[in-house]
Design a protein around this motif. Structure first.
Motif, PDB file in Angstrom:
ATOM      1  N   LEU A   1      -2.504 -12.352 -33.917  1.00 43.36           N
ATOM      2  CA  LEU A   1      -1.917 -12.454 -32.580  1.00 43.36           C
ATOM      3  C   LEU A   1      -1.065 -11.227 -32.251  1.00 43.36           C
ATOM      4  O   LEU A   1      -0.251 -11.259 -31.321  1.00 43.36           O
ATOM      5  CB  LEU A   1      -1.040 -13.712 -32.485  1.00 43.36           C
ATOM      6  CG  LEU A   1      -1.728 -15.055 -32.725  1.00 43.36           C
ATOM      7  CD1 LEU A   1      -0.722 -16.197 -32.615  1.00 43.36           C
ATOM      8  CD2 LEU A   1      -2.873 -15.265 -31.747  1.00 43.36           C
TER       9      LEU A   1
ATOM     10  N   ASN B   1      -0.443  -9.423 -28.545  1.00 46.54           N
ATOM     11  CA  ASN B   1      -0.955 -10.390 -27.569  1.00 46.54           C
ATOM     12  C   ASN B   1       0.211 -10.802 -26.680  1.00 46.54           C
ATOM     13  O   ASN B   1       1.117 -11.504 -27.120  1.00 46.54           O
ATOM     14  CB  ASN B   1      -1.540 -11.605 -28.286  1.00 46.54           C
ATOM     15  CG  ASN B   1      -2.158 -12.611 -27.335  1.00 46.54           C
ATOM     16  OD1 ASN B   1      -1.673 -12.828 -26.233  1.00 46.54           O
ATOM     17  ND2 ASN B   1      -3.238 -13.236 -27.755  1.00 46.54           N
TER      18      ASN B   1
ATOM     19  N   SER C   1      -2.666 -21.925 -25.224  1.00 45.85           N
ATOM     20  CA  SER C   1      -1.836 -21.806 -26.428  1.00 45.85           C
ATOM     21  C   SER C   1      -1.712 -23.156 -27.120  1.00 45.85           C
ATOM     22  O   SER C   1      -1.748 -23.245 -28.354  1.00 45.85           O
ATOM     23  CB  SER C   1      -0.448 -21.258 -26.069  1.00 45.85           C
ATOM     24  OG  SER C   1       0.312 -22.197 -25.334  1.00 45.85           O
TER      25      SER C   1
ATOM     26  N   ILE D   1       1.803 -11.465 -36.538  1.00 45.59           N
ATOM     27  CA  ILE D   1       2.519 -11.205 -35.295  1.00 45.59           C
ATOM     28  C   ILE D   1       3.262  -9.878 -35.411  1.00 45.59           C
ATOM     29  O   ILE D   1       3.485  -9.368 -36.509  1.00 45.59           O
ATOM     30  CB  ILE D   1       3.522 -12.326 -34.947  1.00 45.59           C
ATOM     31  CG1 ILE D   1       4.565 -12.469 -36.067  1.00 45.59           C
ATOM     32  CG2 ILE D   1       2.815 -13.641 -34.690  1.00 45.59           C
ATOM     33  CD1 ILE D   1       5.701 -13.433 -35.740  1.00 45.59           C
TER      34      ILE D   1
ATOM     35  N   SER E   1       3.795  -9.417 -29.763  1.00 46.29           N
ATOM     36  CA  SER E   1       3.358 -10.819 -29.669  1.00 46.29           C
ATOM     37  C   SER E   1       4.400 -11.587 -28.859  1.00 46.29           C
ATOM     38  O   SER E   1       5.541 -11.743 -29.292  1.00 46.29           O
ATOM     39  CB  SER E   1       3.227 -11.441 -31.070  1.00 46.29           C
ATOM     40  OG  SER E   1       2.364 -10.683 -31.884  1.00 46.29           O
TER      41      SER E   1
ATOM     42  N   SER F   1       1.693 -16.448 -27.563  1.00 45.17           N
ATOM     43  CA  SER F   1       1.509 -16.114 -28.979  1.00 45.17           C
ATOM     44  C   SER F   1       2.629 -16.713 -29.814  1.00 45.17           C
ATOM     45  O   SER F   1       2.409 -17.204 -30.929  1.00 45.17           O
ATOM     46  CB  SER F   1       1.481 -14.597 -29.166  1.00 45.17           C
ATOM     47  OG  SER F   1       0.433 -14.007 -28.456  1.00 45.17           O
TER      48      SER F   1
END
Length: 448
Positions: free
Chosen positions: A233, A236, A244, A291, A295, A299
């Motif tokens: 992720l 993102n 999500s 992450i 992110s 995310s």
């Protein structure tokens, strides 16, 4: 028609949730605001009468609207024209251009992230870069719409970007050839040792279903049992709240995924597992979620839910820290108000606003030769002017990482390149999964 379709699909957690124009959350104007409106009208009249050049009414009204929303937080905005088109493209679309997600920051065009595999990505443009000139013409202080319009164009044509990269003394000039950008929100691959990798680039429509399909493909490609899965992720910036929730639901069998709490009636909502998908699609398979500072929002919802339920090991860098929800309020047939209406919380009740999601294992991206400089100038939610304050009052120093050098991460980018490692964080995650057993934290159930 396109605007109506956009509104039907826009439950976004960049974050944006759709609220009809007739909703009760459209507050009545307080009668005490009358004198303040009188001030606004007085300024409007004085500018119309005395400014050095004639000014159109729509210019002043749009300026007043933009200024009103800018006084609230960095994410509330009035959307029309090109702004709505960009939102539509983010949800489901394609265009000819460079493949960049950009924002306006203090008058400068800042790169949030290049889309993976896009012309901008191939040209070496990175998240955090500031675009100062297009074909030699200064764009600082201009509008984001104008800059985006100039960067888009017919596939095969080129444009020269002058870039300021934080930490570099000299600007960088890059010639980029435009291409057809077909947004690919989900990609997947099967690595050595039967380790699957699913990358989610944005939370646009049907991401949950796309991830489920990618997992089925990985299982077919694997020679035997899949030994582990990386859910990437990184960079993102978010998207659909519903997607999500759907993505987190793929890996959870019960319990809370996320809650949102707002001031207005109807803005407090709870989202639980088993709402979209039943069961854990990858039951028994160790999971790592990657992450970084790019992110954000949706995310962080996924990472926070899987971390709190002990379903995944979170790895990488502390996330951006955007814990607010924006509602898309239609204003006529071709305009909308994107307004912050709620905060969201992880299953344990933690707000990620400002602090973000802290990884279980912090892994720096040392394969990036600019990593040290990028860390020095990294921007997160807490750095944005006018950001919402974390309700828990977490102090900045409590969100900072220590500066003790980790012996695991001492190789240089050149040394890693010699070893064939282009993405150290992904490499480290996959190596971790190859050594993972069912007794690890990535499969440990949360205490009830």
């Amino acid at each position: 028609m396109k605007f109506a379709a956009l509104l039907r699909s826009a439950a976004l957690v960049t974050a944006v949730a759709l609220i009809p124009a007739t909703t009760a959350t459209m507050a009545q104007v307080d009668g005490r605001a009358g004198p303040e409106f009188a001030k606004l009208f007085a300024v409007f009249q004085r500018v119309k009468a005395s400014y050095v050049e004639p000014v159109e009414d729509d210019v002043l009204i749009r300026g007043a609207i933009d200024g009103m929303l800018a006084a609230l937080d960095p994410h509330s905005a009035y959307l029309d024209g090109g702004d709505l088109q960009r939102l539509e493209t983010m949800i489901d679309g394609n265009y000819s251009g460079l493949g960049l997600s950009v924002v306006m920051e203090d008058g400068a065009v800042k790169v949030v992230s290049p889309f993976k595999g896009s012309p901008a990505d191939k040209a070496g443009i990175k998240a955090g870069d500031f675009i100062t000139h297009l074909d030699g013409t200064l764009i600082y202080g201009g509008s984001l719409d104008d800059a985006v319009a100039q960067m888009r164009g017919p596939s095969g044509t080129s444009i020269k970007l002058t870039i300021f990269r934080p930490g570099r003394d000299e600007p960088v000039e890059v010639d980029v050839t435009r291409g057809v950008i077909e947004l690919e929100p989900v990609t997947h691959e099967l690595g050595a040792g039967n380790i699957g990798v699913i990358t989610v680039n944005e939370f646009s429509a049907d991401v949950g279903a796309d991830v489920f399909s990618a997992w089925q493909d990985i299982k077919k490609e694997a020679a035997g049992r899949v030994a582990g899965l990386v859910l990437d992720l990184r960079n993102n910036p978010g998207g659909s709240l519903d997607e999500s929730v759907a993505l987190a639901d793929l890996f959870l069998t019960d319990g809370r995924i996320v809650s949102q709490r707002g001031r207005a009636r109807g803005e407090t909502m709870l989202y639980d597992a088993e709402t979209v998908y039943r069961g854990d699609m990858a039951e028994g398979v160790p999971l790592v979620v990657l992450i970084n500072a790019g992110s954000a929002s949706a995310s962080e919802i996924v990472a926070g839910a899987l971390q709190d339920h002990r379903r995944a090991l979170i790895m990488g860098e502390r996330s951006f820290g955007k814990g607010s929800v924006q509602s898309l309020l239609p204003l006529g047939p071709d305009a909308a108000l994107k307004l912050t209406t709620a905060r969201y919380f992880t299953p344990s009740g933690k707000s990620v606003q400002e602090g973000g999601i802290k990884p279980d294992i912090a892994v720096p991206q040392i394969s990036d030769p600019d990593f040290a400089l990028r860390q020095k100038y990294q921007t997160r939610e807490s750095d944005l002017r006018g950001h919402l304050i974390n309700e828990l009052g977490i102090k900045d120093e409590e969100m900072e990482s220590d500066s003790i050098a980790d012996p695991r991460f001492q190789l240089t980018s050149a040394q890693l390149e010699e070893q064939g490692v282009k993405d150290f964080q992904l490499h480290y995650a996959m190596e971790t999964l190859r050594r993972t057993t069912k007794s690890t934290v990535a499969l440990r159930p949360a205490k009830r």
